[in-house]
Design an enzyme around this catalytic site. Structure first.
Site, short mmCIF file in Angstrom:
data_model
loop_
_atom_site.label_atom_id
_atom_site.label_comp_id
_atom_site.label_asym_id
_atom_site.label_seq_id
_atom_site.Cartn_x
_atom_site.Cartn_y
_atom_site.Cartn_z
NE ARG A 58 27.89 19.11 45.69
CZ ARG A 58 28.63 19.04 46.78
NH1 ARG A 58 29.90 18.67 46.71
NH2 ARG A 58 28.12 19.32 47.96
CE1 TYR A 110 32.71 27.36 21.30
CE2 TYR A 110 33.56 26.57 23.39
CZ TYR A 110 32.58 27.20 22.66
OH TYR A 110 31.46 27.68 23.30
CG ASP A 183 37.44 19.90 22.65
OD1 ASP A 183 36.73 19.04 22.10
OD2 ASP A 183 36.99 20.98 23.07
CE LYS A 208 28.94 22.15 21.22
NZ LYS A 208 28.12 23.34 21.14
N1 PLP Z 1 34.61 22.16 22.64
C1 PLP Z 1 34.26 22.44 21.38
C2 PLP Z 1 35.14 21.98 20.24
C3 PLP Z 1 33.10 23.16 21.11
O1 PLP Z 1 32.77 23.45 19.84
C4 PLP Z 1 32.29 23.59 22.19
C5 PLP Z 1 31.06 24.38 21.96
O2 PLP Z 1 30.72 24.74 20.86
C6 PLP Z 1 32.69 23.28 23.49
C7 PLP Z 1 33.86 22.56 23.67
C8 PLP Z 1 31.91 23.76 24.69
O3 PLP Z 1 30.81 22.96 24.94
P1 PLP Z 1 29.54 23.47 25.81
O4 PLP Z 1 28.81 24.44 24.96
O5 PLP Z 1 28.79 22.23 26.12
O6 PLP Z 1 30.07 24.11 27.05
#
Ligand code: PLP
Length: 388
Positions: A58, A110, A183, A208
């Protein structure tokens, strides 16, 4: 006796990616790294860890460290931390804002991040203000009214593909010591480097394009300043709250990263080609893609992004919700599924997920463009739109 390898410093990121995780380790000499499954690590007779810092998985694991080092290099940052999902990484960052603080977040991002921000801030006495970050003047005004402790951007945003001015917003943040987080999942570190543009933290859902094969959940945060208060909090949070990525997933992520440069190149090219085609289609109202000359922040996107504009776009189909759903239903090559950044192209009717009051147009289809032969994607979209 093991021979030492010359370090790969100075190589282009594409070359570092092609060798991801392998060849760096003189102990094994493996071209591909082994999966590190051990949860605990041995100490010597004097009770010192055999390998400095390796006590329990961890806290540390050589496979995370290889992957984190590679991602930090791609981001032009100093340190990265892997998390169990994109949302686990996002949650750790958001939790670094103290109760009583203020968070200024880009609106229309998101949905999972928006939901977490709203719920977490309401429960923890954090003032949350959501504003359109692609309107720089309005965002500046909002910043001076709210005086935030953290600014949250998503560049480009999902699903509206808006582009915020990272260098200008970073100047505002620096004046007030506010933490700027970006992000950049929809861009990948190969085409957008928020830290180099002035952000303090960059986060990706590794789920992704970083992994790119739609077969693991993961997240990664990177900083340019490991001595900052927010980075100390995030590292503690990863260890103590335990949202670590599993060893198998880390290994899969490293394998996915080996082809990132090729995948991104093909996805960018396919996306731009398809966006240009869709723009001219008689059954399309609007295409939202920062690579199009007509996109409201195209010049800004061009100044911030290199080598392409990403694989995410949205299309407003002429007509109603029914028309958008009919087009989605008519598609053969595009799979009807959520998510983005995989090798396979996906289509998603976001209104079905987010619903009334979310601000998502009922005729919007979000597209994640994969690595198929580009003309097959154009032909599939053409037949689905034409049969409306
Ligand atoms: N950030 C963006 C721009 C996303 O599109 C997503 C999920 O679609 C996430 C974060 C979250 O990722 P996760 O599904 O791995 O938790």
């Amino acid at each position: 006796m093991s021979k030492s390898l010359r370090p790969n410093a100075g190589l282009h990121p594409d070359s570092l990616l092609a060798h991801a995780g392998g060849g760096f380790d003189p102990a094994t000499g493996a071209v591909v790294p082994p999966i590190q499954t051990a949860t605990t690590f041995v100490r010597d007779e004097d009770y010192e860890p055999i390998l400095a810092g390796h006590i329990y998985s961890r806290d540390s694991n050589t496979l995370y460290q290889k992957t984190e080092k590679l991602i930090a290099t791609l981001e032009e940052g100093e340190q990265s931390r892997l998390f169990a999902s994109g949302m686990a990484a996002i949650a750790a960052i958001i939790r670094s804002v103290k109760p009583g603080g203020t968070l200024l977040a880009q609106s229309g991002i998101y949905w999972g991040t928006t939901l977490f921000l709203r719920k977490h801030c309401a429960r923890n006495n954090i003032a949350l203000v959501e504003a359109d970050a692609s309107d720089l003047e309005a965002f500046r005004d909002e910043f001076s009214i709210t005086q935030p402790d953290m600014v949250w951007l998503e560049v480009p945003s999902n699903p509206f593909l808006k582009v915020a001015d990272i260098p200008e917003i970073s100047k505002l943040c620096k004046r007030r010591n506010a933490v700027l987080t970006v992000d950049a999942t929809a861009a990948t570190p190969l085409i957008l480097k928020p830290l180099a543009l002035g952000a303090d933290l960059v986060v990706h859902a590794a789920t992704k394009a970083l992994n790119g094969h739609s077969d693991l959940l993961g997240g990664v945060v990177t900083t340019a300043d490991p001595s900052s208060e927010s980075w100390t909090f995030i590292c503690d949070e990863r260890t103590n709250a335990g949202a670590v990525l599993g060893s198998f997933e880390t290994w899969l992520l490293l394998r996915g990263l080996r082809t990132l440069a090729l995948r991104v190149e093909r996805m960018n090219a396919n996306a731009l080609h398809l966006a240009n085609f869709l723009e001219t289609h008689s059954n399309v109202e609007t295409v939202l893609y920062p690579g199009l000359a007509g996109h409201p922040q195209h010049d800004l996107a061009k100044s911030q992004m290199t080598g392409g504009y990403g694989s995410l776009m949205s299309v407003l189909v002429k007509g109603s919700k029914g028309s958008a759903l009919k087009v989605a239903g008519n598609l053969d090559v595009f799979q009807r599924a959520t998510s983005l950044g995989g090798t396979e192209s996906l289509v998603e009717h976001r209104y079905t997920i987010e619903g009334e009051g979310s601000g998502i147009p009922e005729n919007l289809l979000r597209l994640s463009i994969g690595i198929e032969h580009g003309p097959d994607l154009v032909a599939d979209m053409d037949q689905a739109l034409t049969s409306l």
